[in-house]
Design a protein around this motif. Structure first.
Motif, PDB file in Angstrom:
ATOM      1  N   THR A 112       0.832  -1.212   0.000  1.00  0.00           N
ATOM      2  CA  THR A 112       0.000   0.000   0.000  1.00  0.00           C
ATOM      3  C   THR A 112       0.867   1.263   0.000  1.00  0.00           C
ATOM      4  OG1 THR A 112      -1.628  -1.220   1.281  1.00  0.00           O
ATOM      5  CG2 THR A 112      -1.869   1.174   1.237  1.00  0.00           C
ATOM      6  N   GLU A 113       0.548   2.195  -0.915  1.00  0.00           N
ATOM      7  CA  GLU A 113       1.308   3.444  -0.986  1.00  0.00           C
ATOM      8  C   GLU A 113       0.680   4.502  -0.074  1.00  0.00           C
ATOM      9  OE1 GLU A 113       2.548   4.739  -4.948  1.00  0.00           O
ATOM     10  OE2 GLU A 113       1.934   2.788  -5.704  1.00  0.00           O
ATOM     11  N   VAL A 114       1.546   5.211   0.644  1.00  0.00           N
ATOM     12  CA  VAL A 114       1.082   6.279   1.534  1.00  0.00           C
ATOM     13  C   VAL A 114       0.890   7.550   0.704  1.00  0.00           C
ATOM     14  CG1 VAL A 114       1.574   7.645   3.590  1.00  0.00           C
ATOM     15  CG2 VAL A 114       2.307   5.239   3.471  1.00  0.00           C
ATOM     16  N   LEU A 115      -0.373   7.981   0.603  1.00  0.00           N
ATOM     17  CA  LEU A 115      -0.752   9.135  -0.221  1.00  0.00           C
ATOM     18  C   LEU A 115      -1.144  10.270   0.734  1.00  0.00           C
ATOM     19  CD1 LEU A 115      -3.329   8.875  -3.185  1.00  0.00           C
ATOM     20  CD2 LEU A 115      -2.985  10.922  -1.820  1.00  0.00           C
ATOM     21  N   VAL A 116      -0.283  11.241   0.872  1.00  0.00           N
ATOM     22  CA  VAL A 116      -0.527  12.339   1.815  1.00  0.00           C
ATOM     23  C   VAL A 116      -1.591  13.277   1.233  1.00  0.00           C
ATOM     24  CG1 VAL A 116       0.528  14.294   3.015  1.00  0.00           C
ATOM     25  CG2 VAL A 116       1.804  12.151   2.715  1.00  0.00           C
ATOM     26  N   ALA A 117      -2.738  13.351   1.916  1.00  0.00           N
ATOM     27  CA  ALA A 117      -3.872  14.134   1.412  1.00  0.00           C
ATOM     28  C   ALA A 117      -4.136  15.326   2.316  1.00  0.00           C
ATOM     29  CB  ALA A 117      -5.114  13.253   1.329  1.00  0.00           C
ATOM     30  N   SER A 118      -4.990  16.225   1.812  1.00  0.00           N
ATOM     31  CA  SER A 118      -5.354  17.422   2.562  1.00  0.00           C
ATOM     32  C   SER A 118      -4.108  18.282   2.827  1.00  0.00           C
ATOM     33  CB  SER A 118      -6.052  17.020   3.874  1.00  0.00           C
ATOM     34  OG  SER A 118      -6.542  18.113   4.575  1.00  0.00           O
ATOM     35  N   ALA A 119      -3.244  18.371   1.811  1.00  0.00           N
ATOM     36  CA  ALA A 119      -2.020  19.183   1.927  1.00  0.00           C
ATOM     37  C   ALA A 119      -2.382  20.652   1.763  1.00  0.00           C
ATOM     38  CB  ALA A 119      -1.020  18.762   0.863  1.00  0.00           C
ATOM     39  N   ARG A 120      -1.829  21.478   2.633  1.00  0.00           N
ATOM     40  CA  ARG A 120      -2.205  22.907   2.631  1.00  0.00           C
ATOM     41  C   ARG A 120      -1.155  23.823   2.015  1.00  0.00           C
ATOM     42  NH1 ARG A 120      -6.846  21.205   3.824  1.00  0.00           N
ATOM     43  NH2 ARG A 120      -7.740  21.397   5.888  1.00  0.00           N
ATOM     44  N   GLY A 121       0.106  23.350   1.905  1.00  0.00           N
ATOM     45  CA  GLY A 121       1.142  24.221   1.374  1.00  0.00           C
ATOM     46  C   GLY A 121       2.422  23.449   1.104  1.00  0.00           C
ATOM     47  N   PRO A 122       3.418  24.117   0.500  1.00  0.00           N
ATOM     48  CA  PRO A 122       4.675  23.448   0.133  1.00  0.00           C
ATOM     49  C   PRO A 122       5.373  22.753   1.306  1.00  0.00           C
ATOM     50  CG  PRO A 122       4.539  25.568  -0.953  1.00  0.00           C
ATOM     51  CD  PRO A 122       3.366  25.504  -0.016  1.00  0.00           C
ATOM     52  N   GLN A 123       5.246  23.300   2.534  1.00  0.00           N
ATOM     53  CA  GLN A 123       5.957  22.668   3.645  1.00  0.00           C
ATOM     54  C   GLN A 123       5.417  21.265   3.934  1.00  0.00           C
ATOM     55  OE1 GLN A 123       8.770  24.064   4.888  1.00  0.00           O
ATOM     56  NE2 GLN A 123       9.040  22.043   5.830  1.00  0.00           N
ATOM     57  N   HIS A 124       4.110  21.066   3.723  1.00  0.00           N
ATOM     58  CA  HIS A 124       3.561  19.714   3.876  1.00  0.00           C
ATOM     59  C   HIS A 124       4.222  18.754   2.884  1.00  0.00           C
ATOM     60  CE1 HIS A 124      -0.523  20.683   6.008  1.00  0.00           C
ATOM     61  NE2 HIS A 124       0.331  20.134   6.850  1.00  0.00           N
ATOM     62  N   ILE A 125       4.500  19.235   1.682  1.00  0.00           N
ATOM     63  CA  ILE A 125       5.081  18.364   0.641  1.00  0.00           C
ATOM     64  C   ILE A 125       6.520  18.010   1.027  1.00  0.00           C
ATOM     65  CG2 ILE A 125       5.415  18.066  -1.843  1.00  0.00           C
ATOM     66  CD1 ILE A 125       2.502  18.944  -0.817  1.00  0.00           C
ATOM     67  N   VAL A 126       7.249  19.026   1.488  1.00  0.00           N
ATOM     68  CA  VAL A 126       8.644  18.794   1.904  1.00  0.00           C
ATOM     69  C   VAL A 126       8.679  17.814   3.078  1.00  0.00           C
ATOM     70  CG1 VAL A 126      10.677  19.897   2.904  1.00  0.00           C
ATOM     71  CG2 VAL A 126       9.432  21.029   1.052  1.00  0.00           C
ATOM     72  N   ASP A 127       7.818  18.035   4.061  1.00  0.00           N
ATOM     73  CA  ASP A 127       7.791  17.141   5.232  1.00  0.00           C
ATOM     74  C   ASP A 127       7.432  15.711   4.814  1.00  0.00           C
ATOM     75  OD1 ASP A 127       8.409  19.284   6.834  1.00  0.00           O
ATOM     76  OD2 ASP A 127       6.347  19.651   7.488  1.00  0.00           O
TER      77      ASP A 127
END
Ligand code: E4P
Length: 217
Positions: free
Chosen positions: A158-173
């Protein structure tokens, strides 16, 4: 890390797909409603533009109807991932569809225990909602860290799909934690390009270049 777009707006998907950076799309009933389009037509159009997984969400809550909806959505195109909510009936649908080689994205995940069940049900993607947890003062990225660790312990596919991202810092984290996928609204992908020193540096290069009177072409 794969980048999915979290929108049902075809013009935005087409615009950003041209960047070559888009690996898939996620939608949900709210996003379809916002687009004002028929769900079957909207999903078919998106799946024709983007070659990667396109998540289309069921809207029933009982097993039989969700399963029928999931099969209908999956028949739209080979790259459809059927999105089901993290409920007992949703995970049962996940198990049934996954057994038939249909991609399933389990959505509305807010705990590591839920994510563990989704992986055991054969989900292709688990969607933990980091922004909505952060909104409550909880630790969205802490949840991603726990799920990444748990899945690695057991080698779940299962791939972890980070949802409900609010900004670039969420993507970096998310990238620092080794999450497989992030899904982001178009405006967040646009923001990821930006840095004031890039703009300032480019202005200076262009001014100096203009003063030379040269042209490369
Ligand atoms: C995920 O697949 C959902 O569609 C989405 O990320 C939810 O984001 P929101 O909390 O901004 O509505």
């Amino acid at each position: 890390m794969k980048i999915f777009l979290d929108t049902a707006e075809l013009s935005e998907i087409s615009r950003l797909n041209e960047t070559g950076l888009v690996d898939g799309v996620t939608t949900n009933p709210s996003l379809i409603a916002k687009s004002g389009r028929n769900i079957l037509e909207a999903i078919a159009d998106i799946a024709a533009v983007v070659s990667g997984p396109v998540s289309a969400e069921v809207t029933a809550t009982d097993y039989e109807t969700m399963l029928a909806e999931g099969r209908k959505l999956a028949a739209i195109a080979d790259n459809i991932a059927v999105k089901v909510p993290l409920t007992p009936a949703g995970l049962r649908v996940c198990h049934s569809l996954s057994r038939d080689q249909i991609m399933v994205n389990v959505t509305l995940c807010f705990s590591a225990a839920q994510a563990l069940l989704a992986a055991k049900a054969g989900a292709r993607f688990i969607s933990p909602f980091v922004g909505r947890l952060d909104d409550l003062g909880a630790d969205g990225m802490g949840l991603i860290s726990d799920i990444v660790d748990i899945y690695a312990n057991y080698d779940f596919a299962t791939e972890v799909l980070v949802a409900s991202a609010r900004g670039p810092q969420h993507i970096v984290d998310a990238a620092l934690l080794g999450a497989d996928v992030v899904t982001l609204p178009p405006k967040v992908l646009d923001q990821m390009y930006q840095h004031p020193l890039t703009d300032k540096g480019l202005d200076a290069f262009l001014q100096d270049w203009a003063a030379t009177g040269q042209s490369i072409l």
